[in-house]
Design a protein around this motif. Structure first.
Motif, PDB file in Angstrom:
ATOM      1  N   GLN A 146       0.823  -1.217   0.000  1.00  0.00           N
ATOM      2  CA  GLN A 146       0.000   0.000   0.000  1.00  0.00           C
ATOM      3  C   GLN A 146       0.855   1.263   0.000  1.00  0.00           C
ATOM      4  O   GLN A 146       0.359   2.364   0.212  1.00  0.00           O
ATOM      5  CB  GLN A 146      -0.937  -0.001   1.213  1.00  0.00           C
ATOM      6  N   THR A 201      -0.021   7.235   7.317  1.00  0.00           N
ATOM      7  CA  THR A 201      -0.623   5.906   7.493  1.00  0.00           C
ATOM      8  C   THR A 201      -1.084   5.725   8.936  1.00  0.00           C
ATOM      9  O   THR A 201      -0.365   6.063   9.868  1.00  0.00           O
ATOM     10  CB  THR A 201       0.424   4.818   7.179  1.00  0.00           C
ATOM     11  N   LYS A 232      -3.083   9.240   4.077  1.00  0.00           N
ATOM     12  CA  LYS A 232      -3.420   8.628   2.788  1.00  0.00           C
ATOM     13  C   LYS A 232      -4.127   7.286   2.950  1.00  0.00           C
ATOM     14  O   LYS A 232      -4.783   6.817   2.032  1.00  0.00           O
ATOM     15  CB  LYS A 232      -2.135   8.389   1.994  1.00  0.00           C
ATOM     16  N   ARG A 233      -3.876   6.597   4.074  1.00  0.00           N
ATOM     17  CA  ARG A 233      -4.471   5.270   4.237  1.00  0.00           C
ATOM     18  C   ARG A 233      -4.703   4.940   5.703  1.00  0.00           C
ATOM     19  O   ARG A 233      -3.899   5.286   6.561  1.00  0.00           O
ATOM     20  CB  ARG A 233      -3.579   4.206   3.593  1.00  0.00           C
ATOM     21  N   ILE A 249     -10.237   5.806   1.767  1.00  0.00           N
ATOM     22  CA  ILE A 249      -8.848   5.615   2.208  1.00  0.00           C
ATOM     23  C   ILE A 249      -8.724   4.479   3.231  1.00  0.00           C
ATOM     24  O   ILE A 249      -7.635   4.168   3.695  1.00  0.00           O
ATOM     25  CB  ILE A 249      -8.209   6.915   2.785  1.00  0.00           C
ATOM     26  N   ASP A 250      -9.858   3.880   3.599  1.00  0.00           N
ATOM     27  CA  ASP A 250      -9.829   2.814   4.597  1.00  0.00           C
ATOM     28  C   ASP A 250      -9.567   1.458   3.935  1.00  0.00           C
ATOM     29  O   ASP A 250     -10.135   1.149   2.887  1.00  0.00           O
ATOM     30  CB  ASP A 250     -11.164   2.759   5.349  1.00  0.00           C
ATOM     31  N   ILE A 251      -8.724   0.658   4.581  1.00  0.00           N
ATOM     32  CA  ILE A 251      -8.338  -0.641   4.014  1.00  0.00           C
ATOM     33  C   ILE A 251      -8.585  -1.718   5.064  1.00  0.00           C
ATOM     34  O   ILE A 251      -8.057  -1.621   6.177  1.00  0.00           O
ATOM     35  CB  ILE A 251      -6.826  -0.636   3.642  1.00  0.00           C
TER      36      ILE A 251
END
Ligand code: WTA
Length: 678
Positions: A146, A201, A232-233, A249-251
Motif C-alpha cells: 500500500q 498511514t 493517505k491510508r 482511504i480505509d483498508i
C-alpha cells in the motif's frame, strides 16, 4: 475476534525480615552468562563498576552477545551530552523484528510469544513465535504493497492485541517508524500527533473492547483524519464482528493480509535509524515526539527485562501496561520478545468483571512476573484481600511497580497480600526518555536487600547524580536534589522528532553535560535513591504524564473561560489529580455544576478522559506578579493546604486575590468532605 487469530488456543532481603538467599557465594557468570566476557568480575557491584568505568567494553560485549547483527558495529558509543548527540553501535546494521522473532523461531518455533488476555476473562489467545512471524510478515507485506516505505511514520491507534504488536514489528521489519498513540486519547489529541509526525498511514481497529464496553475506535480515527489531510491510508483491523463505515482511504487489514506471503525480507537498519516515536507530555502545551532508535534501545530493554525482573527462559511475563505508553513498548513488546520470552497482552481493566481480575489472570495464565501501576494497586487495596486470596498466586516470583511513586501502604499490601511475603517488590523508576528501567532493586542479585517503596539502585551503566539549585553536584548521602544522569547509556532517547533544539534545551541545558530527568530525588543514608516527584509543570495522573499547560490549553477553549491555571493535587487513588482555577469572562454568570461538567467534557474531548480535572474553582482573578505572570507556587501551596507557607509575596500584584482563593478553596474542601462522608 480477528480472523487471523481465530485458530489460536483459546531474594528478597528486606529490613526486619529474614534474608532470602539462594546461595551465599556468588558466581557472576552463573548470574549473567554474558559476563564470560569480563573475566575477574565477580559480583553485581563489580559489573556495575565496570559498566561505568569502561562503558564501551561493557556495552560492546553485551551488544555483540545479545543482539543478532546483519553487519557488525565499528564503534560502541559516540556521545556528546552537551550537544544532545547520542550515538551507539555505529556502523552496525540489524533488524529489530529479526531479533524479536526470527531468531526465536529458528530455535523454538512453537514457543508461545504472546498471550493475549482479552477483555473477556478466559478467552485468552496464545500466539507462537512462528505465528507471530507469519502475521508480522503478512502485515509488513501489506504495508509495503500500500505504499509504506522505509522512514515513513505509521500511527498505530489500538489497544494491546497481537495485531497491534505485529503492526509495531512489521514497521520495524520494513524500516518504517511507528508512533503508537494510546487508544484512550481523543480525536483532537490523535490528530495533533498525526500532524506532528507527518504520518500518512494509520493502523486502527473497528472497535475496542474494555471493561465489557465497546469503544468506537474507528469513529475517533475518522474525526481525527478530517483534521489531517496528509493521511493517505487507514488500515482497519476487526476486533469485533461489527461493521463500521469504510471510506475510500480505509483498508480492511486482515482481508489484505490474507492475500500476502508469510515471509518478508527484513530491511537492514543502521543502529541509529529511528525505531519509533512516542509522544509524551512536557511542561509546554505541545507533547513531544520522543525518538528511540534501533540497537541501543533494544539492548537496553532486553537487558533490564532480564535482570531487573530476574526473567528466566520459560517464565510468563505479565506487564499489564497498555502498548500506548513506554512501559508497553519496552516491557510488553521489545524487552520480552528480544529475550525470546512469553509476554502477556492485557486488554482489560483491574476491576472487570470484578476486582479479582489481575489475580484470576495470574492464576489462569501462571504469570511469573507481574508488572503494574501503583494507582491500580491502591484501587484494589480498597476492595480488600479476599479478591486476591481467592486465587492461586503461587506462580508469582517478582512484582513490579512503575509510573509514579508507590506509597508504603500500597507497597506493603502488594508485598504481603499479593506476593504472600515471598516475592520481591520492585519499585522501578524510569521515563519515556530513558527507554528502560534506570533505578530499581535487583532481585537477580541475591545479596542485595530491598527497602520498601524505594527504587534504590541504579542499573548497569546508569550514573545518577543529585544537583542543587546552582547546578552543583551534591556529594554525600541523606540529601535531596534534582535527579540527573551523568553518563550516556544505550537506551536513552536520541531526540525529539523534528525539534532537536527542544531536546537539547529540555534535557541537557539545565545541568551541562548531564541528562536532566525533571524529577527530584533523595539519596538515603545508605546511598539508595528515592524519587520524590516532578520538578516541572508535569503532573502524573494514574501514572500517566500530563502537562498542566495541556489542561489549561483545553480549558481555555471553553467559551466562558478568560484564563486558567492547572495545578497537580494529591489524590488517594490516582496519586495525583488536577485542580483547575478559572477566571470567567466579564459578565458571565454560569451555574457551578454546569461549568464543572462542561470543563470536564472539553478536557476529555481535547485530550483524554483520564485528563479531566478533579477540582474546578472559579476565581475572580489569579495571583499574579506585577509583570503579569501567574504565581503558580502560591496556587500550589493553597492546593496543598499550606497557606502558612506561601513564601515571599512581595512581587504579588494584589493580595486580595489570594485571600479570595483561599476562602473558595476551603469551600471546595468542605464540599468534598461532605460528599465522601455521604
Ligand atoms: C514518574 C513511565 C516515582 C516520574 C515509565 C517520571 C516515577 C515519570 C516512577 C515518567 C517511580 C516513573 N517512582 N516516580 N518508580 N516511575 N515515575 O515517561 O515522575 O510515562 O519522570 O514513563 O513518571 O513517566 P513516563
Amino acid at each position: 475476534m480477528s480472523l487471523l487469530f481465530r485458530a489460536g488456543t483459546a531474594a528478597l532481603r528486606h529490613r526486619g525480615r529474614p534474608p532470602l538467599r539462594r546461595s551465599s557465594t556468588f558466581n557472576v557468570s552463573g548470574y549473567m552468562p554474558e559476563a564470560a566476557s569480563f573475566p575477574g568480575v565477580r559480583d553485581f557491584p563489580g559489573l556495575r563498576a565496570l559498566s561505568l568505568q569502561q562503558p564501551d567494553r561493557f556495552w560492546g560485549a553485551l551488544g555483540r552477545e545479545r543482539l543478532c547483527w546483519i553487519s557488525p558495529f565499528h564503534s560502541v558509543s559516540n556521545c556528546d551530552l552537551g550537544q544532545g548527540s547520542i550515538r551507539w553501535f555505529e556502523g552496525g546494521q540489524l533488524n529489530v523484528s529479526v531479533n524479536c522473532i526470527d531468531r526465536h523461531v529458528h530455535k523454538s518455533p512453537d514457543k508461545v510469544a504472546l498471550i493475549w488476555e482479552r477483555d473477556e476473562p478466559g478467552a485468552q489467545v496464545k500466539i507462537t513465535y512462528r505465528q507471530l512471524l507469519e502475521v508480522t510478515c503478512r502485515l509488513a507485506n501489506t504495508l509495503k504493497r500500500q505504499g509504506v516505505r522505509k522512514g515513513d511514520r505509521v500511527t498505530i491507534y489500538m489497544p494491546a492485541s497481537p495485531i497491534a504488536v505485529a503492526s509495531m514489528l512489521a514497521c520495524a521489519r520494513i524500516g518504517a517508524v511507528h508512533s503508537v498513540v494510546f487508544a484512550g486519547f481523543s480525536a483532537d489529541a490523535l490528530a495533533d500527533r498525526i500532524q506532528d509526525a507527518h504520518s500518512e498511514t494509520i493502523i486502527t481497529s473497528n472497535q475496542a473492547v474494555r471493561g465489557g464496553r465497546v469503544i468506537e475506535l474507528k469513529k475517533t480515527v475518522d474525526q481525527a483524519v478530517k483534521l489531517c489531510p496528509s493521511v493517505k491510508r487507514v488500515f482497519v483491523a476487526m476486533r469485533t464482528e461489527n461493521k463500521v463505515l469504510m471510506s475510500n482511504i480505509d483498508i480492511p487489514l486482515e482481508e489484505e493480509m490474507m492475500k500476502e506471503e508469510t515471509a518478508c525480507d527484513p530491511v537492514a537498519m543502521e543502529s541509529e535509524d529511528m525505531l519509533f516515536l512516542l509522544y509524551t507530555s512536557g511542561s509546554t502545551g505541545k507533547p513531544k515526539g520522543v525518538v528511540h532508535t534501533q540497537a541501543g534501545y533494544l539492548l537496553y530493554t532486553s537487558l533490564t527485562h532480564r535482570y531487573v525482573f530476574d526473567y528466566h527462559d520459560g517464565d510468563v511475563f505479565g506487564c499489564v501496561a497498555d502498548i500506548g505508553w513506554i512501559t508497553g513498548h519496552s516491557y510488553v513488546v521489545y524487552g520480552p520478545l528480544c529475550n525470546g520470552g512469553t509476554t502477556v497482552l492485557f486488554e482489560s481493566t483491574p476491576v472487570y468483571p470484578n476486582p479479582g481480575r489481575y489475580w484470576e489472570t495470574v492464576e489462569r495464565l501462571k504469570i511469573n512476573q507481574f508488572y503494574g501501576a501503583p494507582t491500580a494497586i491502591r484501587l484494589l487495596l480498597k476492595y480488600g484481600d479476599e479478591w486476591v486470596k481467592a486465587h492461586d498466586r503461587s506462580s508469582l516470583k517478582t512484582l513490579g511497580s512503575v509510573g509514579e511513586p508507590i506509597n508504603s501502604k500500597a507497597w506493603d499490601w502488594y508485598y504481603k497480600v499479593v506476593g504472600e511475603g515471598r516475592c520481591p517488590v520492585l519499585d522501578t523508576w524510569w521515563q519515556t526518555e530513558t527507554g528502560g528501567i534506570c533505578i530499581a532493586p535487583h532481585p537477580a542479585d541475591r545479596e542485595a536487600e530491598i527497602v520498601p517503596a524505594m527504587a534504590m539502585r541504579p542499573f548497569f551503566g546508569i550514573n545518577p547524580v543529585l544537583m542543587d539549585d546552582q547546578g552543583r553536584r551534591l556529594a554525600g548521602n541523606n540529601i535531596s536534589g534534582s535527579l540527573c544522569i551523568a553518563q550516556p547509556w544505550p537506551g536513552m532517547a536520541r531526540t525529539i522528532y523534528n525539534d532537536h533544539e527542544r531536546f537539547v534545551n529540555t534535557y541537557f541545558k539545565a545541568y551541562p553535560n548531564h541528562f536532566f530527568t525533571g524529577d527530584g530525588a533523595y539519596r538515603s543514608k545508605e546511598g539508595y535513591y528515592q524519587i520524590t516527584g516532578r520538578l516541572d509543570d508535569v503532573i502524573n495522573i494514574s501514572g500517566h504524564r500530563l502537562g498542566t499547560a495541556e489542561i489549561e490549553g483545553a480549558v481555555n477553549q471553553h467559551r466562558v473561560v478568560a484564563e486558567s491555571a492547572a495545578i497537580g493535587c494529591a489524590h488517594k487513588i490516582k496519586g495525583e489529580g488536577s485542580y483547575v482555577f478559572i477566571v470567567l469572562k466579564d459578565g458571565i454568570d454560569i451555574a457551578e455544576h454546569i461549568i464543572n461538567k462542561e470543563l470536564k467534557d472539553i478536557v476529555s474531548q481535547k485530550i483524554a478522559k483520564y485528563a479531566a480535572p478533579d477540582f474546578i474553582q472559579v476565581v475572580m482573578r489569579l495571583p499574579k506578579t506585577r509583570s503579569g505572570k501567574i504565581m503558580r507556587r502560591v496556587l500550589r501551596k493553597i492546593v496543598e493546604n499550606k497557606v502558612d507557607e506561601l513564601g515571599d509575596l512581595t512581587t504579588l500584584d494584589d493580595y486580595t486575590a489570594v485571600q479570595e482563593i483561599v476562602a473558595g478553596h476551603k469551600l471546595i474542601l468542605e464540599k468534598e468532605a461532605k460528599n465522601s462522608s455521604s
